[in-house]
Write an enzyme that holds these catalytic residues in place. Structure first.
Site, PDB file in Angstrom:
ATOM      1  N   GLY A 199       6.448  -5.611   5.067  1.00 42.68           N
ATOM      2  CA  GLY A 199       5.664  -6.846   5.173  1.00 42.68           C
ATOM      3  C   GLY A 199       6.577  -8.055   5.009  1.00 42.68           C
ATOM      4  N   MET A 210      -3.351 -10.107  -3.032  1.00 42.22           N
ATOM      5  CA  MET A 210      -2.482  -8.948  -2.759  1.00 42.22           C
ATOM      6  C   MET A 210      -1.940  -8.347  -4.057  1.00 42.22           C
ATOM      7  SD  MET A 210      -0.426  -9.704   0.742  1.00 42.22           S
ATOM      8  CE  MET A 210      -1.262  -9.447   2.318  1.00 42.22           C
ATOM      9  N   GLY A 211      -1.437  -7.142  -3.934  1.00 46.34           N
ATOM     10  CA  GLY A 211      -0.894  -6.407  -5.086  1.00 46.34           C
ATOM     11  C   GLY A 211      -1.393  -4.969  -5.012  1.00 46.34           C
ATOM     12  N   ARG A 212      -0.608  -4.131  -4.357  1.00 47.01           N
ATOM     13  CA  ARG A 212      -1.026  -2.721  -4.156  1.00 47.01           C
ATOM     14  C   ARG A 212      -0.981  -1.923  -5.444  1.00 47.01           C
ATOM     15  NH1 ARG A 212      -1.120  -1.052   1.142  1.00 47.01           N
ATOM     16  NH2 ARG A 212      -1.476   1.071   0.461  1.00 47.01           N
ATOM     17  N   ARG A 221     -22.648 -20.182  -8.435  1.00 42.35           N
ATOM     18  CA  ARG A 221     -22.353 -18.812  -7.992  1.00 42.35           C
ATOM     19  C   ARG A 221     -21.171 -18.212  -8.748  1.00 42.35           C
ATOM     20  NH1 ARG A 221     -22.204 -20.389  -1.613  1.00 42.35           N
ATOM     21  NH2 ARG A 221     -24.390 -19.952  -1.159  1.00 42.35           N
ATOM     22  N   GLU A 257      -5.950  -6.337  -4.859  1.00 44.32           N
ATOM     23  CA  GLU A 257      -6.420  -5.391  -3.828  1.00 44.32           C
ATOM     24  C   GLU A 257      -6.276  -3.930  -4.277  1.00 44.32           C
ATOM     25  OE1 GLU A 257      -3.817  -5.808  -0.407  1.00 44.32           O
ATOM     26  OE2 GLU A 257      -2.038  -5.457  -1.634  1.00 44.32           O
ATOM     27  N   THR A 284       9.498  -8.210  -1.719  1.00 40.53           N
ATOM     28  CA  THR A 284       8.075  -7.891  -1.717  1.00 40.53           C
ATOM     29  C   THR A 284       7.295  -9.053  -2.293  1.00 40.53           C
ATOM     30  OG1 THR A 284       6.288  -6.591  -2.672  1.00 40.53           O
ATOM     31  CG2 THR A 284       8.333  -6.583  -3.898  1.00 40.53           C
ATOM     32  N   ILE A 285       6.204  -9.374  -1.643  1.00 47.04           N
ATOM     33  CA  ILE A 285       5.328 -10.429  -2.127  1.00 47.04           C
ATOM     34  C   ILE A 285       4.700  -9.981  -3.459  1.00 47.04           C
ATOM     35  CG2 ILE A 285       3.075  -9.786  -1.122  1.00 47.04           C
ATOM     36  CD1 ILE A 285       4.646 -13.113  -0.421  1.00 47.04           C
ATOM     37  N   ASP A 286       4.579  -8.649  -3.618  1.00 46.65           N
ATOM     38  CA  ASP A 286       3.898  -8.105  -4.800  1.00 46.65           C
ATOM     39  C   ASP A 286       4.730  -8.242  -6.084  1.00 46.65           C
ATOM     40  OD1 ASP A 286       2.003  -7.397  -2.982  1.00 46.65           O
ATOM     41  OD2 ASP A 286       2.267  -5.238  -3.140  1.00 46.65           O
ATOM     42  N   ARG A 343       7.242  -1.505   9.986  1.00 49.21           N
ATOM     43  CA  ARG A 343       7.324  -0.452   8.967  1.00 49.21           C
ATOM     44  C   ARG A 343       7.743   0.825   9.697  1.00 49.21           C
ATOM     45  NH1 ARG A 343       4.751  -2.463   4.271  1.00 49.21           N
ATOM     46  NH2 ARG A 343       3.233  -4.092   4.673  1.00 49.21           N
ATOM     47  N   HIS A 390      -3.514 -12.319   4.287  1.00 48.53           N
ATOM     48  CA  HIS A 390      -2.164 -12.672   4.733  1.00 48.53           C
ATOM     49  C   HIS A 390      -1.834 -14.159   4.607  1.00 48.53           C
ATOM     50  CE1 HIS A 390      -2.626  -8.635   6.329  1.00 48.53           C
ATOM     51  NE2 HIS A 390      -1.312  -8.573   6.292  1.00 48.53           N
ATOM     52  N   ASP A 425      10.442  -1.218  -1.349  1.00 49.04           N
ATOM     53  CA  ASP A 425      10.869   0.145  -1.696  1.00 49.04           C
ATOM     54  C   ASP A 425      10.890   1.094  -0.499  1.00 49.04           C
ATOM     55  OD1 ASP A 425       8.153  -0.052  -1.766  1.00 49.04           O
ATOM     56  OD2 ASP A 425       7.906   0.687  -3.822  1.00 49.04           O
ATOM     57  N   GLN A 443      -1.461 -15.461   1.984  1.00 54.01           N
ATOM     58  CA  GLN A 443      -0.513 -15.432   0.851  1.00 54.01           C
ATOM     59  C   GLN A 443       0.920 -15.179   1.292  1.00 54.01           C
ATOM     60  OE1 GLN A 443      -2.603 -13.004  -2.571  1.00 54.01           O
ATOM     61  NE2 GLN A 443      -3.505 -12.517  -0.598  1.00 54.01           N
ATOM     62  N   ARG A 444       1.094 -14.574   2.458  1.00 58.21           N
ATOM     63  CA  ARG A 444       2.450 -14.258   2.922  1.00 58.21           C
ATOM     64  C   ARG A 444       2.963 -15.262   3.952  1.00 58.21           C
ATOM     65  NH1 ARG A 444       2.098  -7.990   4.079  1.00 58.21           N
ATOM     66  NH2 ARG A 444       2.623  -8.720   6.144  1.00 58.21           N
ATOM     67  N   ASP A 462       7.014  -6.335  -7.406  1.00 61.49           N
ATOM     68  CA  ASP A 462       6.973  -5.154  -8.273  1.00 61.49           C
ATOM     69  C   ASP A 462       8.165  -4.215  -8.097  1.00 61.49           C
ATOM     70  OD1 ASP A 462       6.326  -4.238  -5.773  1.00 61.49           O
ATOM     71  OD2 ASP A 462       4.553  -3.109  -6.382  1.00 61.49           O
TER      72      ASP A 462
HETATM   73  O1  F6P Z   1       3.513  -4.620   0.222  1.00 56.32           O
HETATM   74  C1  F6P Z   1       3.210  -5.941   0.387  1.00 56.32           C
HETATM   75  C2  F6P Z   1       1.843  -6.123   0.969  1.00 56.32           C
HETATM   76  O2  F6P Z   1       1.698  -7.497   1.226  1.00 56.32           O
HETATM   77  C3  F6P Z   1       0.723  -5.579   0.107  1.00 56.32           C
HETATM   78  O3  F6P Z   1       0.329  -6.445  -0.911  1.00 56.32           O
HETATM   79  C4  F6P Z   1      -0.350  -5.346   1.133  1.00 56.32           C
HETATM   80  O4  F6P Z   1      -1.194  -4.299   0.729  1.00 56.32           O
HETATM   81  C5  F6P Z   1       0.405  -4.931   2.328  1.00 56.32           C
HETATM   82  O5  F6P Z   1       1.695  -5.468   2.219  1.00 56.32           O
HETATM   83  C6  F6P Z   1      -0.216  -5.413   3.622  1.00 56.32           C
HETATM   84  O6  F6P Z   1       0.502  -4.888   4.669  1.00 56.32           O
HETATM   85  P1  F6P Z   1       0.249  -5.237   6.193  1.00 56.32           P
HETATM   86  O7  F6P Z   1       0.732  -6.633   6.425  1.00 56.32           O
HETATM   87  O8  F6P Z   1       1.061  -4.243   6.934  1.00 56.32           O
HETATM   88  O9  F6P Z   1      -1.227  -5.135   6.429  1.00 56.32           O
END
Ligand code: F6P
Length: 344
Positions: A10, A169-171, A162, A222, A125-127, A72, A272, A103, A274-275, A129
């Site tokens: 990503g 994000m964050g797998r 409400r 997520e 990684t955006i996550d 990927r 996305h 990774d 966020q990215r 981690d």
């Molecule tokens: O691994 C980074 C990440 O942004 C995760 O937070 C997210 O689950 C995944 O990539 C999304 O991947 P894609 O852009 O392939 O849908």
């Protein structure tokens, strides 16, 4: 030396800053030549690349995304993949490879370096981690974007009395939820490292309604598991590293909260956004520091190693160590979250 770069997995803001700095120092300081394979490992297999020069990388450190594009692609799973990579690198007289990726991408870098391909890694990684590094570029930008979005959610949730659940994000790790949730004053912050206690979540929200604040903001990663068990997936399709597409925990949780509390509840998935976009100053700087270190690693022949940030210093560790496990939130961060929650 003739050096090749690629970006895998990503994308995230700051990738171009790494490329910019490695190329600039490589050419000006070491007299290197560069090419950039397009679309991650796919570009190596397809022998698809562009030259990287001072001219075509000028100013890219300010831009989001990656000028090299990404994919990927799991070379280890492709029959003859490693041989093909070796052949393409030889054909292009490549002395070293710098792979920017998380990774999954780095598992390929490690595999290649163990099979005679001189290569080093830059963690991405955006996550946030990756094991062994305190920060990856792109994370700060993602947190800034999510924080601004959650700030905005407060006012509309308040106007309509409400609850709004914001999915970020964050797998495997909840760094984005933790940082943006705390920064933006969310009433509930949920991370994959901890099971969701739905009764506690409802109590926190009821506290607001009982104390004159008739709305609530929940931030959820997520990768969180539902209280009934299992993650919520957007599609069963898996990528070449075997990952499903996570999406929908926010919506599922919103339904559950509404059912249990009777409060009108909505959800929004920041996805996305966020990215995307330009990197923050911090990410531009961090990316460039990683890029400078990566080209030094190449000239020091530190094959199979990856740049890391420890405190304020950039150094390197083995890729093996970096991909052995994920860096996850621990009790210290759970304490921050719980200390800022309402006392229920
Ligand atoms: O691994 C980074 C990440 O942004 C995760 O937070 C997210 O689950 C995944 O990539 C999304 O991947 P894609 O852009 O392939 O849908």
């Amino acid at each position: 030396m003739r050096v090749a770069l690629l970006t895998g997995g990503g994308d995230c803001p700051g990738l171009n800053a790494v490329i910019y700095a490695a190329v600039k120092k490589g050419i000006n300081h070491y007299g290197d030549e560069f090419i950039g394979f397009l679309n991650g490992w796919r570009g190596v297999l397809d022998n698809n690349f562009i030259p990287l020069t001072l001219e075509n990388t000028d100013g890219i450190q300010l831009k989001g995304g990656t000028i090299l594009h990404s994919s990927r692609t799991n070379v280890k799973k492709i029959p003859g993949g490693i041989e093909k990579v070796q052949e393409v690198l030889k054909q292009n007289k490549i002395d070293a490879l710098i792979a920017l990726g998380g990774d999954d991408t780095q598992s390929v870098t490690l595999f290649l370096s163990e099979n005679g391909v001189p290569s080093v890694g830059v963690p991405k990684t955006i996550d946030n981690d990756i094991n062994g590094t305190d920060a990856t570029f792109g994370f700060d930008t993602a947190v800034m974007i999510a924080t601004e979005a959650i700030d905005r959610i407060h006012t509309t949730a308040d106007s309509h009395n409400r609850v709004i659940v914001v999915e970020v994000m964050g797998r495997d790790a909840g760094w984005i939820a933790y940082a943006s949730g705390v920064a933006a004053g969310a009433h509930v912050v949920l991370v994959p490292e901890k099971e969701i206690d739905i009764d506690h979540v409802c109590k926190l929200l009821k506290y607001n309604y009982d104390h004159g604040k008739h709305y609530g903001v929940v931030v959820v990663s997520e990768g969180c598991h539902l209280p009934s068990g299992g993650q919520v997936i957007g599609s069963k399709e898996v990528d070449s590293f075997g990952h499903v597409r996570l999406s929908g925990i926010g919506e599922a949780l919103a339904e559950l909260i509404e059912e249990k509390t009777g409060f009108e509840t909505r959800s929004v998935n920041l996805g996305h956004t966020q990215r995307g976009g330009v990197p923050t100053a911090y990410d531009r700087l961090l990316g460039q520091r990683y890029g400078l270190h990566a080209i030094d690693m190449v000239h020091d022949k530190k094959w199979g190693r990856i740049a890391v940030l420890r405190g304020i210093e950039i150094s390197d560790i083995t890729i093996k160590e970096a991909i052995a496990t994920n860096r996850r939130l621990d009790q210290r961060f759970f304490d921050v979250i719980s200390s800022l929650e309402a006392k229920v």
